[in-house]
Design a protein around this motif. Structure first.
Motif, PDB file in Angstrom:
ATOM      1  N   ALA A  25       0.840  -1.205   0.000  1.00 41.86           N
ATOM      2  CA  ALA A  25       0.000   0.000   0.000  1.00 41.86           C
ATOM      3  C   ALA A  25       0.871   1.250   0.000  1.00 41.86           C
ATOM      4  N   TYR A  26       1.960   1.218   0.765  1.00 41.28           N
ATOM      5  CA  TYR A  26       2.887   2.344   0.793  1.00 41.28           C
ATOM      6  C   TYR A  26       3.572   2.500  -0.568  1.00 41.28           C
ATOM      7  N   LEU A  30       3.854   5.767  -3.040  1.00 46.23           N
ATOM      8  CA  LEU A  30       5.110   6.295  -3.582  1.00 46.23           C
ATOM      9  C   LEU A  30       5.030   6.446  -5.103  1.00 46.23           C
ATOM     10  N   ILE A  31       4.453   5.449  -5.770  1.00 47.02           N
ATOM     11  CA  ILE A  31       4.297   5.538  -7.228  1.00 47.02           C
ATOM     12  C   ILE A  31       3.415   6.733  -7.579  1.00 47.02           C
ATOM     13  N   GLY A  32       2.319   6.894  -6.823  1.00 44.29           N
ATOM     14  CA  GLY A  32       1.428   8.010  -7.079  1.00 44.29           C
ATOM     15  C   GLY A  32       2.105   9.353  -6.891  1.00 44.29           C
ATOM     16  N   ARG A 158      -3.391  -3.935  -4.913  1.00 43.21           N
ATOM     17  CA  ARG A 158      -3.291  -2.468  -4.974  1.00 43.21           C
ATOM     18  C   ARG A 158      -2.000  -2.038  -5.651  1.00 43.21           C
ATOM     19  N   LEU A 159      -0.881  -2.697  -5.313  1.00 38.27           N
ATOM     20  CA  LEU A 159       0.407  -2.294  -5.871  1.00 38.27           C
ATOM     21  C   LEU A 159       0.507  -2.627  -7.359  1.00 38.27           C
ATOM     22  N   LEU A 167       1.681   3.541 -13.855  1.00 40.20           N
ATOM     23  CA  LEU A 167       2.861   3.451 -14.718  1.00 40.20           C
ATOM     24  C   LEU A 167       2.475   3.488 -16.193  1.00 40.20           C
ATOM     25  N   VAL A 168       1.333   2.888 -16.521  1.00 38.79           N
ATOM     26  CA  VAL A 168       0.874   2.887 -17.912  1.00 38.79           C
ATOM     27  C   VAL A 168       0.333   4.252 -18.313  1.00 38.79           C
TER      28      VAL A 168
END
Length: 415
Positions: A25-26, A30-32, A158-159, A167-168
């Motif tokens: 979830a973290y 981070l990606i967001g 979720r990840l 990412l897409v």
């Protein structure tokens, strides 16, 4: 396999799975933060906050299911499991419809223009609610391997799907679409594990829903108390030091979530033996012991802690005081355990005690911070200390009440 070794194996599996869920979830967050523009990241954070609030119903279903399954004797386990699943489906449908009805309000409150992103809240919350009813059955029947698999799949869904969508195509709509698909993964896996449940009638489903309301109310009170301090910091401290407090809360939340696997493992036995204060004390010592280790870590490596939560350059002043947030998070972890013990024992007055604690904390924060008696970094320290004290006082009050109920067979709080 000896019972002790079996328990340790189960504890390890659940602990690892919950760690995977929280780290994943973290990772999505981070990606967001890296793929979305600040405005869109703020929007997805707000939507995640709504999911956190709505997820209290899922936790209430899980607690109810775990308690009822753990205390069930005789035949009819499949019927009880079916009642839980049906209650989960009804709750998921009701919350999904509520989300759709409130779509215009959410768009206005959160300043989000995308109707698609808001609408996708409904299936996401629906999947999480279904998962809660399934986790309750698996937890109550102590099917730890399957429980661990569902927990891990929730985080990985979720990840992989949410983060993969970002990412897409880095947009709010794609992020929410990925979250909705990710929430469907653990629900589908849980349904596979619980296939074959059948035979529940309207009466059994109604009983589950009524108990769920009480459990959800108690958990809602707990989460309101555990998250009120950030609102007080925002309202009563200046922007710089409210930001410091928000950074410190990352440490507090880590210490709150660290021992959750203990609560998951011990809850069925607490429900089976509501008067077993020895078992509850051991669980409290286990949670407090993990908290003590976390506090020691912040005292030994404050610089590393600050670097992780936000960067040493930004929050260097906070370093010597991160241990205060570790204490606060650990205190709330103990309170969370006792809250679940109250749910296991069906202590209906627990919610009232927690709401009273919130009122006292609000009054104390208003008097001390609102009058300027403590400002700046000193205000940050004082608020962290007050939250710790409040959590410990409420814990002591609830634990005393549970002890009295356990030692007085003639006392009942279920009426």
């Amino acid at each position: 396999m000896p019972p002790r070794r079996s328990f340790l194996r189960s504890a390890t599996a659940v602990a690892v799975a919950m760690a995977i869920m929280n780290v994943a979830a973290y990772g999505f967050t981070l990606i967001g933060s890296r793929r979305l523009m600040p405005e869109q990241f703020g929007a997805i954070t707000a939507l995640l906050g709504l999911l956190l609030i709505g997820n209290v119903a899922s936790l209430g279903l899980q607690a109810t299911g775990a308690r009822q399954i753990a205390t069930h004797t005789g035949d009819g386990a499949a019927t009880l499991a079916d009642a839980m699943l049906r209650a989960g489906r009804r709750s998921a449908l009701a919350l999904s419809v509520l989300c759709l009805v409130l779509t215009p309000l959410f768009m206005w409150l959160l300043h989000i223009d995308s109707i698609i992103a808001i609408v996708l809240l409904a299936p996401t919350l629906g999947g999480l609610t279904l998962m809660g009813s399934q986790l309750g059955i698996l937890q109550g029947s102590q099917r730890w391997t399957e429980l661990a698999a569902v927990y891990a799949s929730a985080g990985l869904g979720r990840l992989v799907l949410g983060g993969g969508a970002l990412l897409v195509h880095p947009s709010l709509d794609w992020a929410m679409a990925g979250l909705a698909l990710g929430a469907a993964v653990p629900a589908a896996l849980g349904q596979f594990f619980l296939r074959g449940s059948h035979g529940a009638g309207r009466k059994e489903v109604g009983e589950v829903l009524r108990e769920t309301v009480h459990g959800t109310h108690t958990l809602l009170a707990f989460f309101a108390l555990a998250n009120a301090d950030v609102l007080f910091a925002r309202a009563l401290l200046d922007e710089k030091y409210s930001g410091y407090y928000a950074a410190g809360l990352i440490v507090a939340k880590a210490c709150l979530f660290l021992p959750q696997f203990v609560i998951v493992l011990v809850f069925p036995s607490l429900a089976n033996s509501p008067g077993d204060t020895v078992r509850l004390r051991r669980a409290i010592f286990a949670v407090a012991g993990l908290g003590a280790c976390a506090v020691a870590g912040t005292l030994i490596l404050p610089g590393l802690v600050v670097e992780v939560v936000g960067g040493s350059a930004k929050y260097a002043e906070l370093g010597p005081y991160t241990w205060l947030f570790a204490v606060a998070g650990s205190a709330y972890a103990v309170l969370q355990l006792i809250v679940y013990a109250a749910i296991a024992q069906q202590e209906k007055r627990a919610a009232l005690a927690i709401w009273a604690g919130l009122v006292v904390l609000a009054a104390a924060a208003g008097i001390v911070l609102g009058t300027g008696a403590a400002t700046g970094l000193h205000g940050v320290q004082v608020l962290a200390a007050m939250t710790s004290g409040c959590a410990l006082l409420v814990s002591a009050g609830l634990a005393t009440g549970l002890h009295r109920q356990a030692t007085d067979p003639g006392t009942s709080t279920t009426d």
